[in-house]
Enzyme design. Structure first.
Site, PDB file in Angstrom:
ATOM      1  N   SER A 110       3.093  -4.324   4.069  1.00  0.00           N
ATOM      2  CA  SER A 110       4.165  -3.671   4.824  1.00  0.00           C
ATOM      3  C   SER A 110       4.576  -2.366   4.145  1.00  0.00           C
ATOM      4  CB  SER A 110       5.345  -4.627   5.005  1.00  0.00           C
ATOM      5  OG  SER A 110       6.273  -4.119   5.938  1.00  0.00           O
ATOM      6  N   ASP A 139      -6.731 -16.972  24.447  1.00  0.00           N
ATOM      7  CA  ASP A 139      -7.326 -17.776  23.384  1.00  0.00           C
ATOM      8  C   ASP A 139      -8.828 -17.982  23.580  1.00  0.00           C
ATOM      9  OD1 ASP A 139      -8.088 -19.751  21.586  1.00  0.00           O
ATOM     10  OD2 ASP A 139      -6.746 -21.280  22.370  1.00  0.00           O
ATOM     11  N   ASP A 171     -12.522 -15.376  23.029  1.00  0.00           N
ATOM     12  CA  ASP A 171     -13.384 -15.148  21.864  1.00  0.00           C
ATOM     13  C   ASP A 171     -14.484 -16.194  21.759  1.00  0.00           C
ATOM     14  OD1 ASP A 171     -12.133 -17.475  20.829  1.00  0.00           O
ATOM     15  OD2 ASP A 171     -10.578 -16.277  19.872  1.00  0.00           O
ATOM     16  N   ASP A 205      -8.792 -22.550  20.374  1.00  0.00           N
ATOM     17  CA  ASP A 205      -8.225 -23.152  19.173  1.00  0.00           C
ATOM     18  C   ASP A 205      -6.766 -22.772  18.958  1.00  0.00           C
ATOM     19  OD1 ASP A 205      -8.625 -20.484  18.642  1.00  0.00           O
ATOM     20  OD2 ASP A 205      -9.720 -20.779  16.765  1.00  0.00           O
ATOM     21  N   VAL A 253      -5.664 -19.701  18.909  1.00  0.00           N
ATOM     22  CA  VAL A 253      -5.620 -18.429  18.189  1.00  0.00           C
ATOM     23  C   VAL A 253      -6.301 -17.353  19.038  1.00  0.00           C
ATOM     24  CG1 VAL A 253      -6.248 -17.196  16.082  1.00  0.00           C
ATOM     25  CG2 VAL A 253      -5.730 -19.654  15.994  1.00  0.00           C
ATOM     26  N   ASP A 267       0.451  -8.606  14.732  1.00  0.00           N
ATOM     27  CA  ASP A 267       1.591  -8.066  14.000  1.00  0.00           C
ATOM     28  C   ASP A 267       2.638  -7.561  14.985  1.00  0.00           C
ATOM     29  OD1 ASP A 267       3.352  -6.452  12.374  1.00  0.00           O
ATOM     30  OD2 ASP A 267       1.765  -6.344  10.875  1.00  0.00           O
ATOM     31  N   HIS A 296       3.171 -10.409  10.907  1.00  0.00           N
ATOM     32  CA  HIS A 296       3.396  -9.326   9.953  1.00  0.00           C
ATOM     33  C   HIS A 296       3.348  -9.863   8.529  1.00  0.00           C
ATOM     34  CE1 HIS A 296       4.582  -5.486   8.447  1.00  0.00           C
ATOM     35  NE2 HIS A 296       5.693  -5.960   7.906  1.00  0.00           N
TER      36      HIS A 296
END
Length: 580
Positions: free
Chosen positions: A202, A268, A271, A275, A277, A445, A491
């Site tokens: 950051s 999700d 990709d 999962d 994510v 983020d 983040h």
């Protein structure tokens, strides 16, 4: 002050310091004799300020950027001043490993928000690898004060020494002092190599780049989600508020939370692996239509919560229920599409579709039974303090337009380009000295847009390898500077919305292997640090390659996808100047 005879005695004994114990060297007398008193012109180290203490069997819990470890260390705090400056004092803190655990390494650490340090919370990340770890207070008055506490003098003018210490001076001074102190403390011969590193995220990431762009103090740096391109980054926090103002729509947080959850669920599997994510937010931008969320029901129970930076305070919220509105989706799209001026030109980039809506926070007014704008404290502090030089945190967007935001960026860009912007793309000095960089950024983020890091990597590529094709230039840059986007991460940490996502906890260890043994990472190892899949291992792809699972989610690849890459390249056509 010690006699020269004592100093010579300590210097001689330092030759065998590796055979000494922590108790032998962790004393005030030994530390004072090891101070590099003449290392920097114009600086005086105060020997009388030294405070020393030894700690045995210290247990450091697992953090996002380092695993759990137990070790002994010597804590040293000291002060120095700049000659000729009244009331000037800078504090340094070093944790030094036991002599038999020292691995000829030094590590600088940084801060976050407006802080130039993380207290001692980042120091274990170096000691566990046999490194001396250092932190600085920047000269702001104490370890508890941040740069914005010291930015304005009592007469309302800028404290330029504090500004430039925050911008880049303090870390350079700490690195020079810290490295020589390390050599002296452990009795290193001039011919011995001391490997110097950096790790922070950051604002700490920006601090890292402030050094990489100027000096060759370090052999390697781990920089996470850097808050650079400072004037843009700080005003960016106000764009969500501006979008709400333009639409005259201030949604309950639950509505945006539902939009986020639907987005994660829809994107999700893009990709190749379902999962929980979103590993390919670029495919999400290409293939998911937020309008599909309109009419979906949402519900959130009543709660008491605490907000983020400074202005957002604890508040009670009632239960929230309803259906996602067209205006709610329009707001979400406006935020994702990024800041524009009144002509529709792109002023700045924005967050990826699976990021939480932290900048779009609203507060509940129990008197009017309605939700209201809660202006970002980060953005407000920037405008009030750094542009208007007012010691206040009460920015209002009354009368503010898109063009006002643009003007605030331009003003800050001009005022602080040489000290806070931190996007100089020519890294020849650092690269020429053999420096390596591992740059990581959470793909979801919600504070520093992930595309900000992509843009800087691309700027370095285009400036340093202008005569090469895109792929050839990327290959050359990846020889010493690699960017890894972290699927699902928020983040500087894993996301609470995508708990199965990984985080590269051992990046410094990977960097050490690269610098000291020339073992260059192809993929970057990461681990799930929470939730039901805690402990699962991942591999992160080096930009510009993107992750993809094929064969029904059983085969992992890092692929080159031009259409996806293109979604990360923002045309900031509102500016005539190049935006690195």
């Amino acid at each position: 002050m010690f006699s020269s005879a004592w100093a010579l005695c300590v210097a001689a004994s330092a030759v065998i310091v590796h055979a000494a114990t922590l108790d032998d060297v962790c004393t005030s007398a030994y530390v004072k004799a090891a101070l590099p008193l003449d290392i920097l012109t114009g600086i005086t180290i105060d020997s009388s300020s030294v405070v020393v203490s030894a700690t045995k069997n210290y247990y450091s819990a697992s953090g996002d950027f380092f695993p759990a470890a137990t070790f002994d260390y010597c804590a040293v705090q000291l002060a120095y001043s700049h000659n000729g400056m009244d009331d000037d004092q800078v504090l340094l803190m070093f944790w030094l490993p036991a002599p038999d655990k020292f691995e000829n390494r030094y590590l600088s650490t940084g801060g976050g928000g407006m802080a130039i340090n993380s207290g001692n919370s980042s120091l274990p990340g170096g000691v566990m690898y046999g490194a001396v770890s250092g932190a600085t207070d920047g000269g702001f008055g104490s370890w508890d004060l941040d740069e914005d506490d010291a930015f304005l003098l009592s007469n309302g003018t800028v404290n330029y020494e504090a500004l430039y210490m925050f911008g880049y001076k303090a870390h350079h001074e700490m690195s020079v002092i810290g490295k020589q102190f390390t050599r002296n403390f452990f009795g290193m011969a001039d011919s011995e190599k001391l490997y110097a590193y950096y790790q922070a995220c950051s604002e700490g990431g920006r601090e890292g780049w402030s050094q990489i762009q100027r000096y060759d103090d370090w052999d390697g740096a781990v920089v996470g989600a850097p808050a650079f391109r400072y004037a843009f980054q700080q005003v960016q926090h106000l764009w969500s508020d501006m979008a709400m103002k333009n639409l005259d729509y201030y949604p309950p947080p639950c509505e945006l939370e539902k939009i986020l959850n639907l987005t994660i669920a829809a994107c999700d599997p893009l990709d190749g692996l379902t999962d929980g994510v979103v590993s390919r937010t670029d495919l999400c931008k290409l293939h998911y239509d937020l309008d599909k969320a309109i009419g979906e029901s949402y519900y959130c129970a009543a709660e008491t919560s605490s907000g983020g930076y400074k202005k957002r305070q604890s508040s009670s919220t009632p239960a929230q229920s309803g259906k996602i509105t067209a205006k709610g989706v329009e707001l979400a799209e406006a935020i994702i599409n990024g800041m524009k001026d009144s002509k529709g030109q792109q002023v700045y980039l924005s967050y990826q579709p699976s990021s939480t809506w932290s900048d779009a926070s609203t507060s509940y007014n129990s008197t009017t039974d309605s939700w209201e704008m809660s202006v970002s404290g980060i953005g407000g502090d920037w405008v009030d303090r750094y542009l208007d030089l007012i010691d206040s945190e009460s920015l209002s967007l009354d009368g503010v337009t898109e063009d006002t935001l643009k003007s605030w960026i331009y003003e800050g860009w001009q005022l602080y380009d040489s000290v806070l912007q931190t996007t100089w793309p020519d890294l020849s000095v650092y690269h020429g000295a053999g420096g390596k960089i591992l740059h990581v950024h959470g793909e979801s983020d919600y504070s520093v847009p992930t595309a900000s890091s992509v843009r800087y990597w691309e700027s370095v590529r285009s400036v340093m390898y202008p005569g090469l094709s895109y792929t050839a230039g990327a290959a050359e840059l990846n020889e010493w500077y690699r960017l890894y986007l972290i699927p699902g991460a928020g983040h500087c940490s894993p996301s609470t919305d995508q708990t199965n996502g990984p985080f590269p906890q051992t990046t410094l260890q990977v960097l050490i292997e690269w610098v000291e043994k020339d073992k260059a990472p192809t993929t970057l190892p990461a681990t799930v640090l929470q939730g039901s899949e805690e402990g699962k291992e991942w591999e992160l792809c080096a930009w510009p390659l993107r992750p993809l699972w094929t064969n029904k989610g059983t085969k992992f690849e890092c692929v080159y996808d031009q259409a996806s890459i293109d979604t990360w390249h923002w045309d900031l056509n509102a500016w005539d100047m190049p935006v690195y």
